[in-house]
Design a protein around this motif. Structure first.
Motif, PDB file in Angstrom:
ATOM      1  N   ARG A   1      -2.621 -10.795   1.037  1.00  0.00           N
ATOM      2  CA  ARG A   1      -3.357  -9.461   1.230  1.00  0.00           C
ATOM      3  C   ARG A   1      -2.673  -8.535   0.400  1.00  0.00           C
ATOM      4  NH1 ARG A   1      -7.338  -8.828  -1.175  1.00  0.00           N
ATOM      5  NH2 ARG A   1      -9.214  -7.112  -0.401  1.00  0.00           N
ATOM      6  N   GLY A   2      -1.546  -8.609   1.210  1.00  0.00           N
ATOM      7  CA  GLY A   2      -0.461  -7.063   0.789  1.00  0.00           C
ATOM      8  C   GLY A   2      -0.085  -6.934  -0.666  1.00  0.00           C
ATOM      9  N   LEU A   3       0.533  -7.997  -1.004  1.00  0.00           N
ATOM     10  CA  LEU A   3       1.467  -8.024  -2.411  1.00  0.00           C
ATOM     11  C   LEU A   3      -0.675  -7.982  -3.430  1.00  0.00           C
ATOM     12  CD1 LEU A   3       3.571 -10.815  -1.875  1.00  0.00           C
ATOM     13  CD2 LEU A   3       4.011  -8.116  -2.575  1.00  0.00           C
ATOM     14  N   GLU A   4      -1.317  -8.981  -3.179  1.00  0.00           N
ATOM     15  CA  GLU A   4      -2.969  -8.505  -4.102  1.00  0.00           C
ATOM     16  C   GLU A   4      -3.401  -7.574  -4.274  1.00  0.00           C
ATOM     17  OE1 GLU A   4      -7.469 -10.799  -4.093  1.00  0.00           O
ATOM     18  OE2 GLU A   4      -5.983 -10.769  -2.033  1.00  0.00           O
ATOM     19  N   LEU A   5      -2.985  -6.727  -2.882  1.00  0.00           N
ATOM     20  CA  LEU A   5      -3.526  -5.373  -2.884  1.00  0.00           C
ATOM     21  C   LEU A   5      -3.283  -4.471  -3.669  1.00  0.00           C
ATOM     22  CD1 LEU A   5      -4.550  -4.680   0.724  1.00  0.00           C
ATOM     23  CD2 LEU A   5      -6.507  -4.675  -1.540  1.00  0.00           C
ATOM     24  N   GLN A   6      -1.253  -4.373  -3.901  1.00  0.00           N
ATOM     25  CA  GLN A   6      -0.189  -4.197  -4.428  1.00  0.00           C
ATOM     26  C   GLN A   6      -0.930  -4.145  -6.185  1.00  0.00           C
ATOM     27  OE1 GLN A   6       3.803  -4.618  -2.833  1.00  0.00           O
ATOM     28  NE2 GLN A   6       3.418  -2.693  -2.161  1.00  0.00           N
ATOM     29  N   SER A   7      -1.541  -5.656  -6.178  1.00  0.00           N
ATOM     30  CA  SER A   7      -1.727  -5.436  -7.557  1.00  0.00           C
ATOM     31  C   SER A   7      -2.242  -5.019  -7.953  1.00  0.00           C
ATOM     32  CB  SER A   7      -1.779  -7.041  -7.928  1.00  0.00           C
ATOM     33  OG  SER A   7      -2.423  -7.482  -7.645  1.00  0.00           O
ATOM     34  N   ILE A   8      -3.984  -5.123  -7.269  1.00  0.00           N
ATOM     35  CA  ILE A   8      -5.343  -4.450  -7.345  1.00  0.00           C
ATOM     36  C   ILE A   8      -4.942  -2.796  -8.046  1.00  0.00           C
ATOM     37  CG2 ILE A   8      -7.081  -4.291  -7.409  1.00  0.00           C
ATOM     38  CD1 ILE A   8      -6.729  -6.696  -5.749  1.00  0.00           C
ATOM     39  N   ARG A   9      -4.089  -1.964  -6.336  1.00  0.00           N
ATOM     40  CA  ARG A   9      -4.118  -0.967  -6.201  1.00  0.00           C
ATOM     41  C   ARG A   9      -3.284  -0.078  -5.479  1.00  0.00           C
ATOM     42  NH1 ARG A   9      -7.066  -0.051  -1.445  1.00  0.00           N
ATOM     43  NH2 ARG A   9      -8.039  -1.697  -1.163  1.00  0.00           N
ATOM     44  N   PRO A  10      -2.634   1.065  -5.061  1.00  0.00           N
ATOM     45  CA  PRO A  10      -1.893   1.308  -4.223  1.00  0.00           C
ATOM     46  C   PRO A  10      -2.632   0.911  -2.760  1.00  0.00           C
ATOM     47  CG  PRO A  10      -1.345   2.743  -6.038  1.00  0.00           C
ATOM     48  CD  PRO A  10      -2.455   1.924  -6.475  1.00  0.00           C
ATOM     49  N   ILE A  11      -1.863   0.468  -2.279  1.00  0.00           N
ATOM     50  CA  ILE A  11      -2.426   0.970  -0.781  1.00  0.00           C
ATOM     51  C   ILE A  11      -2.338   2.730   0.313  1.00  0.00           C
ATOM     52  CG2 ILE A  11      -2.075   0.278   1.896  1.00  0.00           C
ATOM     53  CD1 ILE A  11      -1.319  -2.241   0.884  1.00  0.00           C
ATOM     54  N   SER A  12      -3.269   2.639   0.424  1.00  0.00           N
ATOM     55  CA  SER A  12      -4.221   4.220   0.306  1.00  0.00           C
ATOM     56  C   SER A  12      -3.330   4.304   1.599  1.00  0.00           C
ATOM     57  CB  SER A  12      -5.463   4.648   0.537  1.00  0.00           C
ATOM     58  OG  SER A  12      -5.399   5.456   0.700  1.00  0.00           O
TER      59      SER A  12
END
Length: 235
Positions: free
Chosen positions: A156-167
């Motif tokens: 999930r973390g890798l997926e979020l990084q590909s979409i946007r930086p984790i806030s």
């Protein structure tokens, strides 16, 4: 990516499981481990860590679950019991989504090898994680369960990084310690006015507020309401 997420192991009986869990964490990029009253931490813990001994050595060892989660604003407890937890159940993928989208400290709690978490411990968790294993043979050891959860967190973390930086912006959610103070005052007041006659009602009230996942400013409003009622009772 996972700086706000901690893995909590409660009263681990076999020291090797601590090392194996640490190895599972490190392979997926997690490094914050809390140990609640482990039976022992020894050379077996270090040996089975297999290169993740730094996580074992730097683990926070505390006396009870309350200390392990006091500063967290989201707590997920693992459980094989399903009947009375239906409204708060998550699978590992849903747990990963909620944990990484939550902007505060998160604890994912694993219970004892033989009996898991107690009902009182489960009551302190906002959500409950159940791994949908084969119902005919659902026996997962502790390190396997930690590995599955950490894997889903990484994916999930890798997926979020590909979409946007984790806030990294902190949303104001109350800590477990702050919520426990609220629950204590609520229970005391409800007993004084005769609204609560047994602990079953208190448990349902607790689950309600945890399910809502209120923000800190909302908690302040609720505490203000309690204070106003307490003042009226004094008058």
């Amino acid at each position: 990516m996972f700086k706000n997420i901690r893995i909590v192991l409660v009263e681990t009986s076999h020291s090797g499981n601590i090392g194996s869990a640490a190895r599972a964490m490190k392979t997926m990029g997690l490094n914050e481990l809390y140990l609640v009253s482990p039976k022992c931490i020894d050379e077996q813990s270090i040996a089975l860590a297999a290169g993740a001994d730094d996580i074992v050595i730097n683990a926070h060892v505390v006396d009870n679950l309350e200390l392990a989660i006091a500063d967290c604003t989201l707590v997920v407890g693992t459980s094989a019991r399903l009947r009375h937890l239906q409204n708060t159940l998550l699978d590992p993928r849903q747990c990963a989504e909620k944990s990484l989208e939550h902007q505060g400290k998160v604890a994912i709690v694993f219970g004892r090898e033989r009996i898991g978490l107690t009902n009182d411990e489960l009551l302190r968790c906002h959500y409950h994680l159940n791994i949908p294993a084969n119902p005919d043979y659902s026996s997962l050891n502790l390190a396997m369960a930690v590995q599955l959860v950490c894997y889903e967190l990484r994916m999930r973390g890798l997926e979020l990084q590909s979409i946007r930086p984790i806030s990294t912006i902190e949303h104001a959610h109350p800590t477990v310690q702050e919520m426990e103070y609220f629950f204590s005052r609520t229970e005391d007041l409800y007993k004084r006015i005769g609204f609560v006659q047994n602990q079953a009602v208190i448990r349902k009230i607790r689950r309600l507020y945890q399910r809502v996942n209120i923000e800190k400013n909302e908690l302040n409003i609720l505490l203000g309401m309690l204070k106003a009622v307490e003042n009226k009772l004094k008058d």
